[in-house]
Enzyme design. Structure first.
Site, PDB file in Angstrom:
ATOM      1  N   GLY A   1       0.838  -1.210   0.000  1.00  0.00           N
ATOM      2  CA  GLY A   1       0.000   0.000   0.000  1.00  0.00           C
ATOM      3  C   GLY A   1       0.863   1.247   0.000  1.00  0.00           C
TER       4      GLY A   1
ATOM      5  N   ASP B   1      -2.939   6.622   1.052  1.00  0.00           N
ATOM      6  CA  ASP B   1      -3.094   7.812   1.894  1.00  0.00           C
ATOM      7  C   ASP B   1      -2.338   7.670   3.215  1.00  0.00           C
ATOM      8  OD1 ASP B   1      -4.649  10.267   2.748  1.00  0.00           O
ATOM      9  OD2 ASP B   1      -5.330   8.834   4.253  1.00  0.00           O
TER      10      ASP B   1
ATOM     11  N   ASP C   1       0.869  -6.789  -7.525  1.00  0.00           N
ATOM     12  CA  ASP C   1      -0.534  -7.087  -7.231  1.00  0.00           C
ATOM     13  C   ASP C   1      -0.524  -8.141  -6.130  1.00  0.00           C
ATOM     14  OD1 ASP C   1      -3.098  -7.994  -7.015  1.00  0.00           O
ATOM     15  OD2 ASP C   1      -3.500  -7.905  -9.167  1.00  0.00           O
ATOM     16  N   VAL C   2      -1.068  -7.793  -4.984  1.00  0.00           N
ATOM     17  CA  VAL C   2      -0.933  -8.695  -3.829  1.00  0.00           C
ATOM     18  C   VAL C   2      -1.649 -10.028  -4.017  1.00  0.00           C
ATOM     19  CG1 VAL C   2      -0.570  -6.860  -2.139  1.00  0.00           C
ATOM     20  CG2 VAL C   2      -2.894  -7.664  -2.583  1.00  0.00           C
TER      21      VAL C   2
ATOM     22  N   ASP D   1      -2.885   0.014  16.906  1.00  0.00           N
ATOM     23  CA  ASP D   1      -3.956   0.934  17.274  1.00  0.00           C
ATOM     24  C   ASP D   1      -3.216   2.223  17.581  1.00  0.00           C
ATOM     25  OD1 ASP D   1      -5.702   2.593  18.703  1.00  0.00           O
ATOM     26  OD2 ASP D   1      -6.888   0.880  19.361  1.00  0.00           O
ATOM     27  N   HIS D   2      -3.285   3.182  16.667  1.00  0.00           N
ATOM     28  CA  HIS D   2      -2.361   4.315  16.798  1.00  0.00           C
ATOM     29  C   HIS D   2      -2.622   5.136  18.068  1.00  0.00           C
ATOM     30  CE1 HIS D   2      -5.633   6.456  14.788  1.00  0.00           C
ATOM     31  NE2 HIS D   2      -5.127   7.554  15.266  1.00  0.00           N
TER      32      HIS D   2
ATOM     33  N   HIS E   1     -10.017   2.175  19.820  1.00  0.00           N
ATOM     34  CA  HIS E   1      -9.388   3.283  20.558  1.00  0.00           C
ATOM     35  C   HIS E   1     -10.020   3.503  21.944  1.00  0.00           C
ATOM     36  CE1 HIS E   1      -7.844   3.815  16.631  1.00  0.00           C
ATOM     37  NE2 HIS E   1      -8.802   4.563  16.159  1.00  0.00           N
TER      38      HIS E   1
ATOM     39  N   LYS F   1     -18.701  11.893  14.998  1.00  0.00           N
ATOM     40  CA  LYS F   1     -18.273  12.851  13.973  1.00  0.00           C
ATOM     41  C   LYS F   1     -19.187  14.067  14.021  1.00  0.00           C
ATOM     42  CE  LYS F   1     -16.021   9.666  10.857  1.00  0.00           C
ATOM     43  NZ  LYS F   1     -14.670  10.171  11.153  1.00  0.00           N
TER      44      LYS F   1
HETATM   45  P1  NAD Z   1      -5.668   3.769   0.293  1.00  0.00           P
HETATM   46  O1  NAD Z   1      -6.871   3.317  -0.458  1.00  0.00           O
HETATM   47  O2  NAD Z   1      -5.283   5.207   0.226  1.00  0.00           O
HETATM   48  O3  NAD Z   1      -4.407   2.938  -0.184  1.00  0.00           O
HETATM   49  C1  NAD Z   1      -4.479   1.583  -0.514  1.00  0.00           C
HETATM   50  C2  NAD Z   1      -3.188   1.118  -1.154  1.00  0.00           C
HETATM   51  O4  NAD Z   1      -3.330  -0.244  -1.549  1.00  0.00           O
HETATM   52  C3  NAD Z   1      -2.769   1.889  -2.395  1.00  0.00           C
HETATM   53  O5  NAD Z   1      -1.359   2.015  -2.375  1.00  0.00           O
HETATM   54  C4  NAD Z   1      -3.185   0.942  -3.538  1.00  0.00           C
HETATM   55  O6  NAD Z   1      -2.433   1.098  -4.718  1.00  0.00           O
HETATM   56  C5  NAD Z   1      -2.897  -0.402  -2.913  1.00  0.00           C
HETATM   57  N1  NAD Z   1      -3.628  -1.508  -3.530  1.00  0.00           N
HETATM   58  C6  NAD Z   1      -4.972  -1.667  -3.674  1.00  0.00           C
HETATM   59  N2  NAD Z   1      -5.244  -2.861  -4.278  1.00  0.00           N
HETATM   60  C7  NAD Z   1      -4.052  -3.477  -4.476  1.00  0.00           C
HETATM   61  C8  NAD Z   1      -3.658  -4.745  -5.024  1.00  0.00           C
HETATM   62  N3  NAD Z   1      -4.549  -5.634  -5.492  1.00  0.00           N
HETATM   63  N4  NAD Z   1      -2.338  -5.027  -5.045  1.00  0.00           N
HETATM   64  C9  NAD Z   1      -1.422  -4.152  -4.583  1.00  0.00           C
HETATM   65  N5  NAD Z   1      -1.726  -2.963  -4.064  1.00  0.00           N
HETATM   66  C10 NAD Z   1      -3.024  -2.617  -4.019  1.00  0.00           C
HETATM   67  O7  NAD Z   1      -5.880   3.285   1.814  1.00  0.00           O
HETATM   68  P2  NAD Z   1      -5.311   3.967   3.153  1.00  0.00           P
HETATM   69  O8  NAD Z   1      -6.224   5.067   3.560  1.00  0.00           O
HETATM   70  O9  NAD Z   1      -3.876   4.290   2.957  1.00  0.00           O
HETATM   71  O10 NAD Z   1      -5.526   2.805   4.218  1.00  0.00           O
HETATM   72  C11 NAD Z   1      -4.691   1.663   4.279  1.00  0.00           C
HETATM   73  C12 NAD Z   1      -4.983   0.879   5.550  1.00  0.00           C
HETATM   74  O11 NAD Z   1      -4.733   1.697   6.674  1.00  0.00           O
HETATM   75  C13 NAD Z   1      -6.431   0.412   5.703  1.00  0.00           C
HETATM   76  O12 NAD Z   1      -6.433  -0.794   6.398  1.00  0.00           O
HETATM   77  C14 NAD Z   1      -7.048   1.498   6.569  1.00  0.00           C
HETATM   78  O13 NAD Z   1      -8.160   1.035   7.290  1.00  0.00           O
HETATM   79  C15 NAD Z   1      -5.893   1.786   7.494  1.00  0.00           C
HETATM   80  N6  NAD Z   1      -5.958   3.102   8.103  1.00  0.00           N
HETATM   81  C16 NAD Z   1      -5.874   4.214   7.347  1.00  0.00           C
HETATM   82  C17 NAD Z   1      -5.917   5.466   7.945  1.00  0.00           C
HETATM   83  C18 NAD Z   1      -5.773   6.727   7.152  1.00  0.00           C
HETATM   84  O14 NAD Z   1      -5.706   7.787   7.775  1.00  0.00           O
HETATM   85  N7  NAD Z   1      -5.717   6.686   5.848  1.00  0.00           N
HETATM   86  C19 NAD Z   1      -6.057   5.561   9.334  1.00  0.00           C
HETATM   87  C20 NAD Z   1      -6.133   4.391  10.088  1.00  0.00           C
HETATM   88  C21 NAD Z   1      -6.073   3.175   9.454  1.00  0.00           C
END
Ligand code: NAD
Length: 493
Positions: A13, A17, A87-88, A179-180, A242, A342
């Site tokens: 990932g 984000d 691709d995972v 759990d941040h 949390h 929220k």
């Molecule tokens: P995102 O959708 O922004 O990113 C997902 C990533 O996965 C991207 O890099 C995408 O290219 C990759 N991806 C998707 N399908 C794929 C595949 N088949 N093979 C390889 N790569 C693939 O998601 P995010 O917001 O970064 O969240 C990621 C994790 O973190 C989730 O579990 C989310 O619940 C957790 N999380 C996110 C936040 C946050 O602030 N964004 C906060 C807490 C927890």
């Protein structure tokens, strides 16, 4: 911070984000503090066909602040990053990943250490774990650790299934379920306050504590995350993890040592001892709600059901308040009120412990003493004690003793993700979720979900307020009230 660590860190990932907003800055923080120095490499994976150079630009941009020093360091830091289109779900791609990790291991003299970070949609977690095993990406000669993001499951059954698939590859001691909130300065500081002060340690007990309140208030709405939030809601998104973690820190027994084993043991016991409501009891003890449209400071705010990606008849709660009881002998009968939501009045995470007021003493009835711990955005705590009102003999009034970390110093301290990644690199699981904790918290939450699934009512609250009226009534019924009421002007937040 701790000593230098060598590792090849593989990020699933890498274009996401979370990676850009949190993980690259956290890794950069570790680099600036010398925890990551010469012997590390990061492999970012995602589906897009990026070059290493493009990826390094993304990383540089994510970590740069305005200082020249940071800009120079960012380039050196980003040179350790490599991108692998991946691709995972495709087993063949793991072979390429394995070869790249081996090559970087040699190039940076890493010594076999591997940290895998799953920063992807949770439906991929099990697939990645099984491929890491089947394609033999784990090394024999160093550590192999997995950091896994939330959400860990959707209910107890799905969490148990996910756990089974992950533990087929990694054993519990290799798994770091994040759990941040456990990485936050003032969440961790609860332990020091409780167990490092005889003044508090001696009264942290049902004989002295009247109630405990935990508020995790967000001012933002669902933003761009409606797709995820519609399947989650506040109970799964905030309470199961949390809120429960803060609750454990507030009610658990004193651990015998500050080791992962000792802390997990008392936390698991705290969750075991939560008083389980029956489905029939849920309505009297938990309140849910959804925000409706309002105009805040001249800006029209849509209601939850009007947000993009939200069903018009959505039954997803954006607010939860609850009255939680524990059967732990030290806290039996002490209500723990929680609320999160929220579009509340103001963003703040804070905890207030109210001590039982002396009904009648030398000075008659007195205001209760309170301890409030400010987790975010400000970090610190306040203690309200009764002092003699100025110029008035024998008249007491509450005085606030207030401590806040200096904002500049707090900003310079490691952020939650940096602390947690540092811990994982050093093999310290203290501030991560043990499976036992997750199992218990999901079991607790499942009963509430089941009760709500049969209930067709959804209380509402106007955006910008502190939740539905029923959340106030929940406390007033027993003569309690929410300590933090941000509609009124209050010094202490
Ligand atoms: P995102 O959708 O922004 O990113 C997902 C990533 O996965 C991207 O890099 C995408 O290219 C990759 N991806 C998707 N399908 C794929 C595949 N088949 N093979 C390889 N790569 C693939 O998601 P995010 O917001 O970064 O969240 C990621 C994790 O973190 C989730 O579990 C989310 O619940 C957790 N999380 C996110 C936040 C946050 O602030 N964004 C906060 C807490 C927890």
């Amino acid at each position: 911070m701790s000593k230098e660590i060598s590792a090849v860190i593989t990020l699933f990932g890498g274009s996401g984000d979370l990676a850009q907003r949190k993980l690259y800055p956290a890794l950069f923080g570790l680099y600036r503090r010398g925890v990551l120095k010469d012997h590390f490499a990061v492999i970012g994976t995602a589906r897009r066909p990026w070059s290493d150079e493009h990826y390094r630009d993304i990383v540089r941009e994510a970590v740069c602040d305005d200082s020249i020093e940071a800009t120079a360091q960012a380039s050196a830091f980003a040179s350790h990053f490599y991108y692998q289109s991946h691709d995972v779900t495709d087993a063949a791609h793991y072979t390429t990943l394995k070869e790249l990790a081996a090559q970087l291991d040699e190039q940076y003299a890493v010594g076999g250490n591997r940290l895998f970070y799953m920063a992807m949609a949770p439906n991929f977690f099990a697939t990645i774990a099984s491929h890491l095993k089947s394609e033999a990406l784990l090394t024999e000669d160093g550590f192999n650790r997995l950091i896994i993001e939330k959400p860990f499951g959707h209910d107890y059954a799905s969490a148990a299934a996910l756990n089974a698939s992950i533990t087929a590859t990694f054993d519990e001691r290799q798994i770091y379920r994040i759990d941040h909130y456990l990485g936050k300065e003032m969440a961790q500081a609860i332990l020091g306050l409780r167990f490092g002060n005889p003044l508090l340690r001696g009264v942290w007990h049902k004989d002295y504590i009247h109630d405990i309140q935990i508020t995790l208030a967000e001012a933002v709405g669902v933003e761009e995350r409606a797709g995820y939030y519609e399947t989650s809601g506040a109970l799964r998104d905030m309470v199961q993890n949390h809120v429960m973690q803060l609750l454990a820190y507030l009610t658990m027994d004193e651990p015998s040592a500050l080791t992962p084993e000792a802390v997990h043991e008392v936390k698991a016991r705290a969750f075991d001892q939560l008083h389980r409501y029956t489905e029939a009891e849920v309505a009297a003890n938990f309140v849910r709600g959804q925000y409706t449209a309002a105009t805040i400071a001249g800006t029209a705010i849509p209601g939850y059901r009007e947000e993009d990606g939200v069903a018009q008849q959505s039954m997803t709660e954006t607010f939860v308040a609850g009255r939680i009881l524990t059967d732990a002998p030290a806290f039996a009968g002490v209500p723990i009120f929680i609320r999160t939501g929220k579009r509340l009045t103001r963003k703040s995470t804070q905890v207030t412990v109210t001590f039982k007021p002396q009904a009648a003493g030398l000075f008659g009835a007195q205001p209760a003493n309170t301890l409030t711990i400010y987790v975010e955005p400000s970090e610190g705590f306040s203690l309200e004690l009764n002092g003699q009102a100025l110029g008035q003999t024998n008249v007491l009034e509450p005085e606030e003793l207030r401590f806040r970390h200096d904002p500049a110093a707090a900003k310079a301290a490691p952020e939650a993700y940096e602390r947690l990644i540092n811990d994982a690199l050093h093999g310290d699981q203290t501030n991560f979720n043990h499976w036992n904790e997750l199992a218990q918290t999901w079991r607790y939450v499942d009963v509430i979900l089941a009760a709500w699934a049969k209930d067709e009512t959804m209380p509402t609250y106007a955006a910008g307020t502190m939740g539905p009226d029923a959340a106030t009534a929940l406390l007033e019924r027993d003569g309690h009230h929410w300590f933090w009421q941000p509609t009124r002007i209050q010094m202490a937040d």
